[in-house]
Design a protein around this motif. Structure first.
Motif, mmCIF file in Angstrom:
data_model
loop_
_atom_site.group_PDB
_atom_site.id
_atom_site.type_symbol
_atom_site.label_atom_id
_atom_site.label_comp_id
_atom_site.label_asym_id
_atom_site.label_seq_id
_atom_site.Cartn_x
_atom_site.Cartn_y
_atom_site.Cartn_z
ATOM 1 N N TYR A 24 3.463 -51.385 -25.600
ATOM 2 C CA TYR A 24 3.804 -51.454 -24.163
ATOM 3 C C TYR A 24 2.621 -50.965 -23.323
ATOM 4 O O TYR A 24 2.228 -51.609 -22.339
ATOM 5 N N LEU A 51 7.715 -58.092 -26.515
ATOM 6 C CA LEU A 51 8.425 -57.799 -25.269
ATOM 7 C C LEU A 51 9.861 -58.295 -25.434
ATOM 8 O O LEU A 51 10.112 -59.494 -25.509
ATOM 9 N N GLN A 96 9.037 -44.043 -22.980
ATOM 10 C CA GLN A 96 8.188 -44.789 -22.042
ATOM 11 C C GLN A 96 8.313 -44.275 -20.622
ATOM 12 O O GLN A 96 7.337 -44.193 -19.888
#
Ligand code: 6V0
Length: 337
Positions: free
Chosen positions: A149, A280, A332
């Motif tokens: 990411y 993704l 994240q």
């Protein structure tokens, strides 16, 4: 003086047609530690590319590793090997494989590595993008899903060109253990582990097959004592196996080397094979809540991720996959990038 090249090639060069128009192919490996070198040497044995570039922060180690590989030239398909601490050496790569970074100490979780590897990626990814703007990024450093990411964000690349090695390795460990249990060839075992590469990974029991025979329904039909417990033990073993290897030899290298070289092969040679890798994942299998990379069975080819296959998941598997997504997203969200 005597130009040896001309002397040697005089008679040959005239009899051959101009060299072929085959495109020059190039892979760069960033980080020449245990993992980067296992990947590099496996790529070389496969004769996958015309040029292999190595980058690391330690110039002596880098030069030593480059020379050591070059000295194997007499036994390998011809590949130009270059190395530098400077990213110009990666220029024009088709594929950049990033393995640089801190690794787990015995007992340490992958997520623990995040802060130091995040800072490192801020130095690495923009350089790769600058010299190879059309390349595909293949991320291996841990925690691999979050760093994939990070690489996607830092690169500005479209999602199909940023891939994490993800649970490709977990799945091959899984296939080995199932094959060992059933005494069959691991290449005949189809079995996927998806989700986070790590402690919340999800085993897709319902889709395991051996030589085309679906294992679970076969066992049920044959009324063989249902082996769910054995299977669960196998998944537990997969999750623990990295920790076990690290506690025994200090790091893991051979299996990750083969597994990443296998991904590189599918990409460079446009194999369109399906690999469980970190992609993704937003929008697939009901995964929502943000842009998250985690492993799903994805088809890989020359342009990167071509698609995600629609495996049938049980309700339990979907729930586990969503939990895995949440684990990654929670990390994240603390990154601030
Ligand atoms: P290692 O042997 O310590 O090698 C790391 C290398 O990175 C060293 O040569 C360093 O000099 C180099 N390095 C450090 N900083 C930089 C920098 N800024 N730029 C370039 N190079 C740098 O570690 P090892 O090779 O064992 O592991 C590398 C990474 O792969 C770790 O994060 C592991 O956790 C991860 N792994 C991921 C796996 C997966 O399945 N995705 C599997 C195994 C290991």
């Amino acid at each position: 003086g005597l130009d040896l090249t001309q002397v040697f090639f005089k008679s040959i060069s005239n009899t051959h047609p101009p060299s072929s128009t085959k495109r020059h192919t190039k892979i760069s490996v960033i980080g020449v530690g245990n993992v980067g070198m296992a990947i590099a040497q496996t790529i070389l044995t496969q004769g996958l590319v015309d040029e292999l570039a190595l980058v690391d922060a330690k110039p002596e180690k880098l030069r030593g590793e480059m020379m050591d590989l070059q000295h194997a030239a007499a036994f390998l398909p011809r590949t130009k090997i270059v190395a530098s601490v400077n990213y110009t050496v990666t220029s024009g790569s088709d594929l950049c494989i990033v393995t640089a970074g801190a690794r787990q100490n015995p007992g340490e979780s992958r997520l623990n590595l995040l802060q130091s590897n995040l800072a490192m990626y801020k130095g690495i990814v923009p350089e790769l993008v600058k010299y190879s703007p059309e390349s595909i990024l293949l991320i291996v450093s841990n925690p691999v899903d979050v760093l994939t990411y990070v690489a996607w964000k830092l690169s500005g690349f479209p999602g199909n060109r940023v891939i994490g090695s993800g649970t490709n390795l977990d799945s091959s460990r899984f296939r080995f253990l199932i094959a060992d249990h059933l005494d069959v060839n691991a290449q005949d075992v189809q079995a996927y582990i998806v989700g986070e590469h790590g402690d919340s990974s999800v085993a897709l029991w319902s889709s395991i097959s051996v030589g085309g025979v679906p294992v679970l329904s076969f066992l049920e039909r044959q009324q063989i004592a249902f082996e769910k417990e054995t299977l669960e033990k196998i998944h537990k073993q997969v999750v623990e196996s990295a920790y076990e290897v690290i506690s025994l030899k200090g790091y893991t290298s051979w299996a990750i080397g083969y597994s990443v070289a296998n991904l590189a092969f599918s990409i460079i040679r446009d194999q369109r094979r399906i690999h469980p890798v970190s992609v993704l994942a937003k929008g697939f299998y009901g995964i929502d809540g943000g842009d998250v990379f985690l492993s799903l069975p994805a088809q890989l080819g020359r342009s990167g991720v071509l698609g995600v296959t629609n495996v049938h998941l049980t309700d339990e598997e979907i729930q586990q996959l969503r939990n895995s997504a949440k684990t990654i997203l929670d990390v994240q969200n603390q990154l601030g990038i």
